[in-house]
Design an enzyme around this catalytic site. Sequence first.
Site, PDB file in Angstrom:
ATOM      1  N   CYS A 155      -2.592   8.898   2.490  1.00 33.54           N
ATOM      2  CA  CYS A 155      -2.213   8.411   1.163  1.00 33.54           C
ATOM      3  C   CYS A 155      -3.264   8.817   0.142  1.00 33.54           C
ATOM      4  O   CYS A 155      -2.973   8.977  -1.032  1.00 33.54           O
ATOM      5  CB  CYS A 155      -2.063   6.907   1.199  1.00 33.54           C
ATOM      6  N   GLU A 192       0.875  -1.170   0.000  1.00 34.33           N
ATOM      7  CA  GLU A 192       0.000   0.000   0.000  1.00 34.33           C
ATOM      8  C   GLU A 192       0.907   1.214   0.000  1.00 34.33           C
ATOM      9  O   GLU A 192       1.504   1.548   1.028  1.00 34.33           O
ATOM     10  CB  GLU A 192      -0.911  -0.007   1.246  1.00 34.33           C
TER      11      GLU A 192
HETATM   12  P1  NAD Z   1       8.287   4.468   4.914  1.00 34.26           P
HETATM   13  O1  NAD Z   1       8.376   3.702   3.656  1.00 34.26           O
HETATM   14  O2  NAD Z   1       9.409   5.373   5.258  1.00 34.26           O
HETATM   15  O3  NAD Z   1       8.123   3.487   6.178  1.00 34.26           O
HETATM   16  C1  NAD Z   1       7.049   2.593   6.302  1.00 34.26           C
HETATM   17  C2  NAD Z   1       7.419   1.463   7.247  1.00 34.26           C
HETATM   18  O4  NAD Z   1       8.464   0.680   6.663  1.00 34.26           O
HETATM   19  C3  NAD Z   1       7.953   1.920   8.604  1.00 34.26           C
HETATM   20  O5  NAD Z   1       7.426   1.084   9.589  1.00 34.26           O
HETATM   21  C4  NAD Z   1       9.447   1.722   8.457  1.00 34.26           C
HETATM   22  O6  NAD Z   1      10.111   1.528   9.685  1.00 34.26           O
HETATM   23  C5  NAD Z   1       9.505   0.482   7.614  1.00 34.26           C
HETATM   24  N1  NAD Z   1      10.753   0.299   6.857  1.00 34.26           N
HETATM   25  C6  NAD Z   1      11.620   1.229   6.407  1.00 34.26           C
HETATM   26  N2  NAD Z   1      12.627   0.647   5.717  1.00 34.26           N
HETATM   27  C7  NAD Z   1      12.378  -0.684   5.725  1.00 34.26           C
HETATM   28  C8  NAD Z   1      13.040  -1.813   5.160  1.00 34.26           C
HETATM   29  N3  NAD Z   1      14.150  -1.693   4.435  1.00 34.26           N
HETATM   30  N4  NAD Z   1      12.486  -3.024   5.351  1.00 34.26           N
HETATM   31  C9  NAD Z   1      11.338  -3.186   6.063  1.00 34.26           C
HETATM   32  N5  NAD Z   1      10.684  -2.149   6.634  1.00 34.26           N
HETATM   33  C10 NAD Z   1      11.196  -0.913   6.455  1.00 34.26           C
HETATM   34  O7  NAD Z   1       6.911   5.248   4.816  1.00 34.26           O
HETATM   35  P2  NAD Z   1       6.308   6.312   5.803  1.00 34.26           P
HETATM   36  O8  NAD Z   1       7.034   7.602   5.674  1.00 34.26           O
HETATM   37  O9  NAD Z   1       6.180   5.713   7.148  1.00 34.26           O
HETATM   38  O10 NAD Z   1       4.827   6.455   5.209  1.00 34.26           O
HETATM   39  C11 NAD Z   1       4.456   7.399   4.270  1.00 34.26           C
HETATM   40  C12 NAD Z   1       4.044   6.735   2.992  1.00 34.26           C
HETATM   41  O11 NAD Z   1       3.042   5.755   3.242  1.00 34.26           O
HETATM   42  C13 NAD Z   1       3.414   7.704   2.011  1.00 34.26           C
HETATM   43  O12 NAD Z   1       3.971   7.514   0.737  1.00 34.26           O
HETATM   44  C14 NAD Z   1       1.944   7.305   2.010  1.00 34.26           C
HETATM   45  O13 NAD Z   1       1.256   7.616   0.835  1.00 34.26           O
HETATM   46  C15 NAD Z   1       2.028   5.848   2.255  1.00 34.26           C
HETATM   47  N6  NAD Z   1       0.756   5.313   2.754  1.00 34.26           N
HETATM   48  C16 NAD Z   1       0.010   4.539   1.924  1.00 34.26           C
HETATM   49  C17 NAD Z   1      -1.217   4.045   2.346  1.00 34.26           C
HETATM   50  C18 NAD Z   1      -2.069   3.204   1.426  1.00 34.26           C
HETATM   51  O14 NAD Z   1      -3.032   2.629   1.901  1.00 34.26           O
HETATM   52  N7  NAD Z   1      -1.759   3.099   0.147  1.00 34.26           N
HETATM   53  C19 NAD Z   1      -1.675   4.338   3.621  1.00 34.26           C
HETATM   54  C20 NAD Z   1      -0.887   5.118   4.452  1.00 34.26           C
HETATM   55  C21 NAD Z   1       0.337   5.600   4.005  1.00 34.26           C
END
Ligand code: NAD
Length: 559
Positions: free
Chosen positions: A278, A244
């Site tokens: 998002c 997502e």
């Molecule tokens: P992010 O990708 O920085 O982090 C998301 C999660 O991934 C965190 O828990 C982080 O600790 C973990 N993570 C980071 N690196 C990793 C790795 N190498 N392996 C495994 N896990 C890892 O995203 P964010 O800044 O927390 O969230 C913002 C983004 O989320 C925006 O782009 C937003 O649009 C998206 N989002 C999408 C939805 C949807 O339903 N499509 C919903 C909410 C947020």
Amino acid sequence: MSAGVEIDTKQNQIISFNPANGAEVGRVPVSSKTAVTSAVCRSRDAFQMWKSTSFAERRRLIMKARDGILSQMDEIAHLISAESGKPFAEAISMEIAPVLDLMQYFAKHTEKLLRSTKIDIGLYALLGRTSKIVYHPLGVVAIIPAWNYPFSIPLGEASMALMAGNTVIIKPSELTPMVGQKIGEIFEKAGLPENTVQVVTGEGRTGAALVEAAPDKIMFTGSVATGKKIAEAAAKNFTSVVLELGGKDPMIVFDDANLELASSAAVWGAFCNSGQSCSSVERLYVQESVADKLTKLIVEKTCGLKQGSGDNEDVSIGAMSSERQLKIVEDHVEDFRKSGAKIETGGKQNADWSADTPVRTDATASATTSAASGEADESVRSPLFFQPTVISGATNDMRAMKEETFGPTLPIATFKTEEEAIKLANDSEFGLTASVWTRDIAKGNRVAEKIEAGSVCVNEVLYTHGIGQTPWGGFKNSGRGRTHGLAGLMELVQPQHIHVNRLAILPNAWWMPYSATAVETFRGFAKYFASGSIRRTAMMLPLLQKRVRELVRYNRSER
Ligand code: NAD
């Protein structure tokens, strides 16, 4: 200013701060790779027991967890608000209420949704065969969410996974670990068996360790960049992943729309959760003839909103969750400015509201590092408020109309025709949600079907993630797979096909040994049976009989 994530390296802890005032919310351990691997092993053991619990028992426990949330609703809402910066009001309306609805829905309906189903196998049924699908849980489901809906997204996914018979490990975002721990506590208090739900805390490395530990499914919510890393790492174990990801969601307003409603929807759609959804409205396309009127309404309504610390009940716009996010917003607003768009209102950090707010001087500076930079953070933490910003004169060639902003900005562009509106809306690498505003419902449906997005609303905006019965997920770079709805439940099970031959008295015509009669029969299968027509298939019955007699004779005598 802090980078928003701080690790106390001496204690190996994440320190969680309230982005509205810099106050410490709490501390959680950074789970090591070994701890994560052990958690997955325990989860696998717990799965052996959990998978055989009845739906009635799972339902009882999920409903008990739900009761637990209701009984401490305000406390949970304050925690969500404190860790994420979102208004207390939204913690209830956009996190707690929708996930409670999802929990009751899947608690009550998963058994029916996963009931084994008979499949119509066409002409094979005439040969005495039946087929059905039985759904089995997958095993260990790893949930790695973002920080923007730290309660409802992981809790909803966990509830669905549990109802389907899986065990769950949640790795909350490093920006909202206390909310993640709260979810674990809620399930524990509800009496779920040990290790059925576990929470491991840490930043990206902990998430990566969880992916590497080969769970049976990964439910990831976050950025495109991290999604790619996870998909790549998961491929090593063939772990399937639901992604997502981000959005740049368009709202199309036609000249026949109810502009009063559309303007209020645009304000909510762009600015709720400080634009950190998002499915936020990140591009508004309005038909030229009503552009001035709609823009004026939006600006008036935006100017009437109160911004401030999320724990005040009358605050509509809270703090942004991290400095990193705030910097992106500043950069995008600057890009709009430089590219010739007009800032109608807002456009900068909101310093006014924070005049009386204590700003935390980082007392633990010497013992902390910024996880993003890895350097000692000796700076002073400021509140992270950005004014809700309305921008007119935006065009699709501006960088800020292409990249996800994830902040309180509402850029407005214009269009002349229906075709142009569709083209502009689809001109994006993303495709999560979209909305179309018109009094002509037929036109609304027609346009909706041409928009490349996972969910498209007509005269509605943003909220469909809150409808647990409907699938959620994106087209294009907004993701892969679905959460919620039947499609989301199907991501959490493996279908098993059970095929029965009720007339197991004769050999099949396609078995060995082959012969000239066999090949002639196979030609018949291709020409007649594969047509799906009973009438045409009847034409090959004599040939079929000859071939089966040949096999029977062989089986009786020629060996
Ligand atoms: P992010 O990708 O920085 O982090 C998301 C999660 O991934 C965190 O828990 C982080 O600790 C973990 N993570 C980071 N690196 C990793 C790795 N190498 N392996 C495994 N896990 C890892 O995203 P964010 O800044 O927390 O969230 C913002 C983004 O989320 C925006 O782009 C937003 O649009 C998206 N989002 C999408 C939805 C949807 O339903 N499509 C919903 C909410 C947020």
